[in-house]
Design a protein around this motif. Structure first.
Motif, PDB file in Angstrom:
ATOM      1  N   LYS A 147      81.626  -4.711  52.329  1.00  0.00           N
ATOM      2  CA  LYS A 147      82.308  -4.229  53.536  1.00  0.00           C
ATOM      3  C   LYS A 147      82.798  -2.794  53.331  1.00  0.00           C
ATOM      4  O   LYS A 147      82.607  -1.937  54.199  1.00  0.00           O
ATOM      5  N   ASN A 148      83.421  -2.516  52.196  1.00  0.00           N
ATOM      6  CA  ASN A 148      83.913  -1.160  51.903  1.00  0.00           C
ATOM      7  C   ASN A 148      82.778  -0.158  51.846  1.00  0.00           C
ATOM      8  O   ASN A 148      82.922   0.983  52.315  1.00  0.00           O
ATOM      9  N   CYS A 149      81.649  -0.556  51.290  1.00  0.00           N
ATOM     10  CA  CYS A 149      80.474   0.320  51.201  1.00  0.00           C
ATOM     11  C   CYS A 149      79.995   0.703  52.604  1.00  0.00           C
ATOM     12  O   CYS A 149      79.753   1.872  52.890  1.00  0.00           O
ATOM     13  N   ILE A 150      79.877  -0.283  53.452  1.00  0.00           N
ATOM     14  CA  ILE A 150      79.382  -0.046  54.812  1.00  0.00           C
ATOM     15  C   ILE A 150      80.367   0.818  55.597  1.00  0.00           C
ATOM     16  O   ILE A 150      79.978   1.782  56.266  1.00  0.00           O
ATOM     17  N   GLU A 151      81.669   0.484  55.487  1.00  0.00           N
ATOM     18  CA  GLU A 151      82.687   1.249  56.212  1.00  0.00           C
ATOM     19  C   GLU A 151      82.752   2.703  55.749  1.00  0.00           C
ATOM     20  O   GLU A 151      83.039   3.591  56.532  1.00  0.00           O
ATOM     21  N   ALA A 152      82.454   2.939  54.467  1.00  0.00           N
ATOM     22  CA  ALA A 152      82.491   4.302  53.928  1.00  0.00           C
ATOM     23  C   ALA A 152      81.191   5.059  54.180  1.00  0.00           C
ATOM     24  O   ALA A 152      81.088   6.249  53.885  1.00  0.00           O
ATOM     25  N   GLY A 153      80.173   4.367  54.724  1.00  0.00           N
ATOM     26  CA  GLY A 153      78.892   5.007  54.989  1.00  0.00           C
ATOM     27  C   GLY A 153      78.106   5.321  53.728  1.00  0.00           C
ATOM     28  O   GLY A 153      77.284   6.229  53.702  1.00  0.00           O
ATOM     29  N   GLU A 154      78.365   4.567  52.665  1.00  0.00           N
ATOM     30  CA  GLU A 154      77.672   4.773  51.386  1.00  0.00           C
ATOM     31  C   GLU A 154      76.224   4.283  51.478  1.00  0.00           C
ATOM     32  O   GLU A 154      75.867   3.517  52.374  1.00  0.00           O
ATOM     33  N   ASP A 155      75.421   4.693  50.517  1.00  0.00           N
ATOM     34  CA  ASP A 155      74.032   4.238  50.416  1.00  0.00           C
ATOM     35  C   ASP A 155      74.039   2.782  49.958  1.00  0.00           C
ATOM     36  O   ASP A 155      74.287   2.481  48.796  1.00  0.00           O
ATOM     37  N   PHE A 156      73.776   1.866  50.889  1.00  0.00           N
ATOM     38  CA  PHE A 156      73.873   0.436  50.597  1.00  0.00           C
ATOM     39  C   PHE A 156      72.916   0.008  49.487  1.00  0.00           C
ATOM     40  O   PHE A 156      73.291  -0.784  48.620  1.00  0.00           O
ATOM     41  N   TRP A 159      74.435   1.006  46.239  1.00  0.00           N
ATOM     42  CA  TRP A 159      75.670   0.279  45.999  1.00  0.00           C
ATOM     43  C   TRP A 159      75.414  -1.179  45.620  1.00  0.00           C
ATOM     44  O   TRP A 159      76.051  -1.717  44.711  1.00  0.00           O
TER      45      TRP A 159
END
Length: 173
Positions: A147-156, A159
C-alpha cells in the motif's frame, strides 16, 4: 491498535512464562514491523540482533534461507530498551526472547496460544471472518508495504522484488 494496547497492558504471566509481560510487547512488534515468521522471532539469539547496526540475521528459516533484515529506528529503539531491561533479568540468556532460565525459547505453538489469549482479552477473538493469527502480522506487514509503495508512486516491480527478499521468499510467486 486495540491488539497492541492489550499486549502492553493485559498480558498474563505464569510460572513457566514469568516474563511474558516484558517479552510479548516487543516480540509481536518485531514480528509485525519486520514481517517475520513466528518461528523466526522465536529462534532469534542475542547474537542475531545487532542493536548498533539495527539489523537482524535470520538463520535456518523456511526453505533453509538465511537473510539479514534491517529494523526501523523505532523498532531498534524498542529492542534496545527491551534488551537493556531484560539483560538485567536474564543476563546470560542465549535467545533474545528467552521465556525463562529453564525454558530457552518459545515455540510457535506457545506464541499462538498467547496471541489467542490477547485477542480474547482485547475482544477481538470472535470477530466474524477469517481468524487472525500471529502469521497474520506478517501478512499485514506485506500489505502495508505494498500500500505504501503504491501511494508513494514507487516502481512496484522493483519494490515487490525487494519485499520478497526482505521477507525471506525464494521467488515472487
Amino acid at each position: 491498535k486495540v491488539f497492541f494496547k492489550c499486549v502492553d497492558t493485559r498480558v498474563k504471566t505464569t510460572s513457566v512464562h514469568p516474563y511474558n509481560d516484558i517479552i510479548l510487547p516487543c516480540f509481536f512488534r518485531v514480528q509485525y514491523c519486520c514481517g517475520m515468521r513466528s518461528a523466526e522471532v522465536c529462534n532469534l539469539t542475542v547474537d542475531d540482533v545487532d542493536l548498533i547496526e539495527g539489523s537482524i540475521c535470520v538463520y535456518r528459516s523456511k526453505g533453509f534461507l538465511d537473510r539479514k533484515i534491517y529494523m526501523s529506528d523505532d523498532i531498534r529503539h524498542l529492542c534496545t530498551v527491551f534488551n537493556i531491561r531484560f539483560s538485567k533479568i536474564l543476563p546470560n540468556r542465549k535467545y533474545f526472547f528467552q521465556p525463562s532460565e529453564e525454558k530457552h525459547f518459545f515455540s510457535s505453538h506457545n506464541i499462538g496460544k498467547f496471541f489467542n489469549a490477547i485477542l480474547k482479552n482485547a475482544g477481538l477473538y470472535d470477530i466474524e471472518g477469517k481468524k487472525f493469527t500471529p502469521h497474520g502480522l506478517r501478512h499485514l506487514f506485506a500489505v502495508q508495504n505494498i500500500k505504501n509503495c503504491i501511494e508513494a508512486g514507487e516502481d512496484f516491480a522493483n519494490w515487490i522484488e525487494y519485499l520478497c527478499r526482505y521477507m525471506g521468499h525464494k521467488h515472487i510467486k
